[in-house]
Design an enzyme around this catalytic site. Structure first.
Site, short mmCIF file in Angstrom:
data_model
loop_
_atom_site.label_atom_id
_atom_site.label_comp_id
_atom_site.label_asym_id
_atom_site.label_seq_id
_atom_site.Cartn_x
_atom_site.Cartn_y
_atom_site.Cartn_z
N CYS A 158 -80.40 5.93 -2.53
CA CYS A 158 -81.72 5.75 -1.93
C CYS A 158 -82.47 7.09 -1.93
O CYS A 158 -81.90 8.14 -1.69
CB CYS A 158 -81.70 5.24 -0.50
SG CYS A 158 -80.85 3.68 -0.29
N ARG A 217 -81.90 8.01 -7.77
CA ARG A 217 -81.01 7.82 -6.61
C ARG A 217 -80.79 6.36 -6.27
O ARG A 217 -79.94 6.02 -5.45
CB ARG A 217 -81.59 8.53 -5.38
CG ARG A 217 -81.78 10.02 -5.56
CD ARG A 217 -82.40 10.60 -4.32
NE ARG A 217 -81.46 10.56 -3.23
CZ ARG A 217 -80.62 11.53 -2.93
NH1 ARG A 217 -80.59 12.63 -3.66
NH2 ARG A 217 -79.80 11.43 -1.92
N TRP A 239 -81.00 1.83 -3.17
CA TRP A 239 -79.75 1.40 -3.79
C TRP A 239 -79.04 0.61 -2.70
O TRP A 239 -78.62 1.18 -1.69
CB TRP A 239 -78.93 2.61 -4.24
CG TRP A 239 -77.70 2.25 -4.99
CD1 TRP A 239 -77.60 2.05 -6.34
CD2 TRP A 239 -76.37 2.07 -4.46
NE1 TRP A 239 -76.31 1.74 -6.67
CE2 TRP A 239 -75.53 1.74 -5.54
CE3 TRP A 239 -75.83 2.14 -3.19
CZ2 TRP A 239 -74.17 1.50 -5.39
CZ3 TRP A 239 -74.48 1.88 -3.03
CH2 TRP A 239 -73.66 1.57 -4.14
N ASN A 252 -81.78 6.32 4.35
CA ASN A 252 -80.75 6.46 3.33
C ASN A 252 -79.44 6.71 4.07
O ASN A 252 -79.36 7.63 4.87
CB ASN A 252 -81.10 7.67 2.43
CG ASN A 252 -79.98 8.06 1.51
OD1 ASN A 252 -79.14 7.24 1.15
ND2 ASN A 252 -79.96 9.32 1.12
N GLY A 253 -78.44 5.88 3.81
CA GLY A 253 -77.16 6.06 4.50
C GLY A 253 -76.64 4.73 4.99
O GLY A 253 -77.11 3.67 4.57
N GLU A 304 -63.77 11.01 -20.19
CA GLU A 304 -65.20 11.20 -19.97
C GLU A 304 -66.02 10.43 -21.02
O GLU A 304 -67.04 9.83 -20.70
CB GLU A 304 -65.52 12.72 -20.00
CG GLU A 304 -66.97 13.10 -19.87
CD GLU A 304 -67.67 12.61 -18.60
OE1 GLU A 304 -67.00 12.10 -17.69
OE2 GLU A 304 -68.90 12.71 -18.56
N LYS A 310 -68.72 7.51 -20.12
CA LYS A 310 -70.12 7.54 -20.55
C LYS A 310 -70.49 6.21 -21.20
O LYS A 310 -71.53 5.65 -20.94
CB LYS A 310 -70.39 8.67 -21.56
CG LYS A 310 -70.42 10.06 -21.05
CD LYS A 310 -71.57 10.40 -20.14
CE LYS A 310 -71.28 10.08 -18.72
NZ LYS A 310 -70.64 10.96 -17.85
N GLU A 337 -70.54 3.17 -18.55
CA GLU A 337 -71.56 3.15 -17.50
C GLU A 337 -72.97 2.90 -18.04
O GLU A 337 -73.79 2.33 -17.33
CB GLU A 337 -71.52 4.41 -16.63
CG GLU A 337 -71.91 5.68 -17.31
CD GLU A 337 -71.76 6.90 -16.42
OE1 GLU A 337 -71.86 6.77 -15.20
OE2 GLU A 337 -71.54 7.99 -16.95
N HIS A 346 -46.91 3.05 -25.13
CA HIS A 346 -46.32 2.48 -23.91
C HIS A 346 -47.13 1.31 -23.37
O HIS A 346 -46.98 0.93 -22.22
CB HIS A 346 -46.18 3.56 -22.84
CG HIS A 346 -45.31 4.70 -23.29
ND1 HIS A 346 -43.95 4.56 -23.47
CD2 HIS A 346 -45.62 5.97 -23.65
CE1 HIS A 346 -43.45 5.72 -23.90
NE2 HIS A 346 -44.45 6.59 -24.02
N LYS A 399 -77.48 8.03 -8.77
CA LYS A 399 -77.08 9.39 -9.12
C LYS A 399 -76.31 10.07 -8.01
O LYS A 399 -75.38 10.82 -8.25
CB LYS A 399 -78.35 10.19 -9.44
CG LYS A 399 -78.10 11.58 -9.94
CD LYS A 399 -77.69 11.56 -11.37
CE LYS A 399 -77.33 12.91 -11.90
NZ LYS A 399 -76.39 12.76 -13.03
C1 F6R Z 1 -70.90 9.63 -14.21
C2 F6R Z 1 -71.43 10.12 -12.97
C3 F6R Z 1 -70.64 9.90 -11.72
C4 F6R Z 1 -70.62 11.21 -10.89
C5 F6R Z 1 -69.92 10.97 -9.56
C6 F6R Z 1 -69.83 12.24 -8.75
O1 F6R Z 1 -71.73 9.91 -15.27
O2 F6R Z 1 -72.48 10.69 -12.91
O3 F6R Z 1 -69.36 9.48 -12.02
O4 F6R Z 1 -69.96 12.19 -11.63
O5 F6R Z 1 -70.63 10.01 -8.82
O6 F6R Z 1 -71.07 12.76 -8.45
P1 F6R Z 1 -71.26 14.27 -8.04
O7 F6R Z 1 -70.85 15.11 -9.18
O8 F6R Z 1 -72.72 14.39 -7.73
O9 F6R Z 1 -70.39 14.51 -6.84
#
Ligand code: F6R
Length: 611
Positions: A2, A27, A73, A99-100, A484, A488, A491, A507, A606
């Site tokens: 949010c 966000r 969100w 937000n929260g 990673e 990517k 998501e 395995h 984010k």
């Molecule tokens: C993936 C992504 C999330 C963040 C995770 C941690 O692309 O962005 O997996 O890495 O939510 O967020 P931070 O780094 O802000 O603690």
């Protein structure tokens, strides 16, 4: 999660808030709303993005110099018009954005229902705004006191902004757990979840602390705690360039941020590598370095991509500094009663600096006497303030929800820490350290070369855009990169993808391989190269389709693979920084070709400020 923006001053609040919400949309983006004070409080809100809200308000009177806005969100209640913020109290005295999570909202809601309150939404926020109103009317107190008393009854996290119908000149902000920043302009004030909506108006900001309440009248700010202790506002000047938070000619933030990596990595090591490439200076660790060098164990904590950076950090620190390292998901660490010794060093890794699970893990580690450090990107965010010391990544604002440049900046910091510790502990020689520093300094230029392969990678993406599953394999330093790469892809393109240590294939996962299964193998030259050759043979023997990331000039694995992407040679400790870039581009193009919203993938946000 949010985003919050609020304005009080002499200008029209609506365009300021809408523009700010667009900057905060990363966000959360399932609904949006504003409340404007204009001879009473007018609320406009709808499901969808900020652009939907703009359309929704086209015919409305959006004048007013005081207002609050929210992009959501969803946590409580599905994303729809009713659950969208702002929420007004039953009598219309207060309007609030939040937000929260209010954890005790159920109890509070039942108490208010007994006192005649009816609820129209399923949100915890509506409970809070009615609680404020109840206290205001029942106690005959000022709006400020009603807000503070209500917040003292709340269990949970909030960053919020409140308007009161009875006071056209009052904006109240408060935080606990969820971030809130005050922008201080010329007789005008802003509130926002982070500084990005504020910087185009002022670079003077106050980062609010937990339990701070800001009582803002036109041209006048007073800061106090929820329990009414006055506070001295600490105004800081932030250095955030407006261009950094715009797309700068790229179609998407994600692509811009992938292309920014040569610069963001340089910014991360700028001033930290001596000009003769012999030494590493991490000023933020200066006071704690002796304890770090003596650590019996380092625990790296993070979530998602930051956890993957931690995994690479484990390989780097154990390899170069010979300190045992554990890497923990912050969310698991905090709930599983971990053993933490006072001579442990816990390092929290986070782009946003606001991830609730990581923050909670930090608090737990601190309470058990460990030294807690942070590796963060957002200056002034909660994690750097909650940790004993730390290192900023300086990657610049990352707006695309999928993390790219933050990851490579985090790994750059971890590489610098590993070399520094290795040197101090004499587990690597000065010559070796200086070779590693020189290799690290060559990363930006080598990534520039990889970025030239964008069109080739786009061609490969075309071939695989309709695949439904992907496997990513890597060994050693490439295992975290495989994880990673898979994250990517899943998501942003919603294709199921898994990362595996290449040798684990036999395995179990090898059972999945057939001629429809694309397998991305990170197979650049390193100490396990020969073993990876065997793994690729195993995949090919089962008709899997191999896309290999190989070192320049490689013929063995390239010859066996269906597609290959070459990356420049570099010391194996730094190879992860290069190998991840083609995987970011591959995910980007596949997602784009599938018509996905690359910058704002579904269900994600984010900054994950809920637990
Ligand atoms: C993936 C992504 C999330 C963040 C995770 C941690 O692309 O962005 O997996 O890495 O939510 O967020 P931070 O780094 O802000 O603690």
């Amino acid at each position: 999660m949010c985003g919050i923006v609020a304005y009080i001053g002499k200008k029209d609040a609506f365009p300021i808030i809408i523009n700010g919400l667009k900057r905060l949309e990363y966000r959360g983006y399932d609904s949006a709303g504003v409340a404007l004070y204009n001879s009473g409080v007018n609320v406009y809100k709808c499901k969808g993005k900020v652009s939907d809200l703009e359309e929704h308000t086209l015919q409305s009177d959006t004048s007013g110099t005081l207002g609050i806005g929210h992009t959501r969100w969803a946590t409580h209640g599905e994303p729809n018009d009713i659950n969208a913020h702002p929420h007004s109290s039953q009598g219309g005295y207060f309007t609030l954005i939040h937000n929260g999570i209010i954890e005790n909202y159920g109890v509070l809601r039942r108490r208010l229902e007994k006192r005649g309150y009816n609820f129209v939404s399923e949100t915890d926020t509506e409970v809070l705004v009615n609680l404020i109103e109840y206290i205001y009317l029942k106690g005959q107190v000022s709006p400020e006191i009603a807000v503070r008393l209500a917040l003292s009854k709340v269990v949970g996290a909030f960053g919020l902004a409140v308007l009161c119908k009875d006071d056209p000149d009052l904006l109240i902000g408060a935080r606990r757990g969820s971030p809130l920043v005050i922008g201080v302009g010329n007789k005008e004030y802003f509130l926002a979840s982070d500084a990005t909506p504020i910087v185009e108006h002022t670079n003077s900001v106050i980062f609010m602390n937990d339990d701070d309440v800001a009582i803002i009248r036109r041209g006048e700010l007073s800061l106090k705690t929820i329990s009414n202790h006055p506070l001295e506002p600490k105004i800081q000047t932030i250095d955030l360039d407006i261009e950094e938070i715009e797309k700068g000619g790229f179609d998407h933030f994600m692509l811009k941020e992938i292309y920014e990596q040569p610069r963001s990595i340089k910014d991360t090591f700028r001033g930290r590598l001596s000009s003769d490439l012999q030494e590493i200076h991490l000023g933020g660790l200066y006071n704690v370095l002796p304890r770090l060098v003596e650590a019996k164990r380092i625990i790296l904590i993070g979530c998602g991509t930051s956890w993957h950076a931690g995994l690479l950090g484990e390989y780097l620190i154990e390899d170069l500094a010979r300190i045992p390292v554990e890497v923990e998901y912050a969310s698991e660490f905090r709930y599983r009663n971990p053993v933490i010794y006072p001579d442990d060093v816990v390092i929290a890794i986070s782009q946003s600096g606001e991830t609730a699970d990581t923050l909670a893990a930090i608090k737990l580690a601190k309470s058990q006497g460990a030294l807690v450090l942070g590796i963060c990107n957002v200056v002034g965010s909660s994690i750097p303030r909650e940790t004993h010391a730390g290192v900023y990544t300086h990657a610049g604002p990352e707006i695309g929800v999928a993390s790219t440049k933050a990851f490579t900046a985090q790994v750059t910091v971890l590489a610098m820490m590993a070399i520094l510790l290795g040197k101090r502990k004499k587990t690597i020689t000065n010559e070796h350290a200086s070779q590693l520093i020189s290799e690290l300094s060559s990363v930006p230029e080598k990534i520039e070369k990889i970025l030239l392969l964008n069109e080739k990678i786009e061609g490969i993406a075309e071939r695989f855009k309709d695949s439904t599953n992907f496997l990513y394999l890597g060994r050693g330093y490439f295992f975290p990169v495989a994880l990673e790469g898979a994250l990517k892809l899943k998501e942003i393109s919603y294709i199921h993808a898994e990362g595996y240590p290449a040798a684990e294939m036999k395995h179990g996962p090898i059972a999945l391989i057939d001629d429809k299964m694309p397998v991305v193998v990170i197979a650049a030259k390193d100490s396990s190269y020969d073993k990876v050759v065997s793994n690729v043979q195993e995949v090919k023997a089962r008709k899997g389709v191999v896309i290999a990331i190989v070192s320049e000039g490689d013929t063995t694995i390239s010859g066996m693979s269906d597609y290959s992407i070459e990356i420049p040679g570099i010391h194996e400790a730094m190879e992860g920084l290069l190998a991840v870039v083609p995987l970011q581009l591959l995910a980007y193009h596949i997602a784009l070709m599938r018509g996905c919203n690359v910058d704002q993938p579904r269900n994600l946000a984010k900054s994950v400020t809920v637990e």
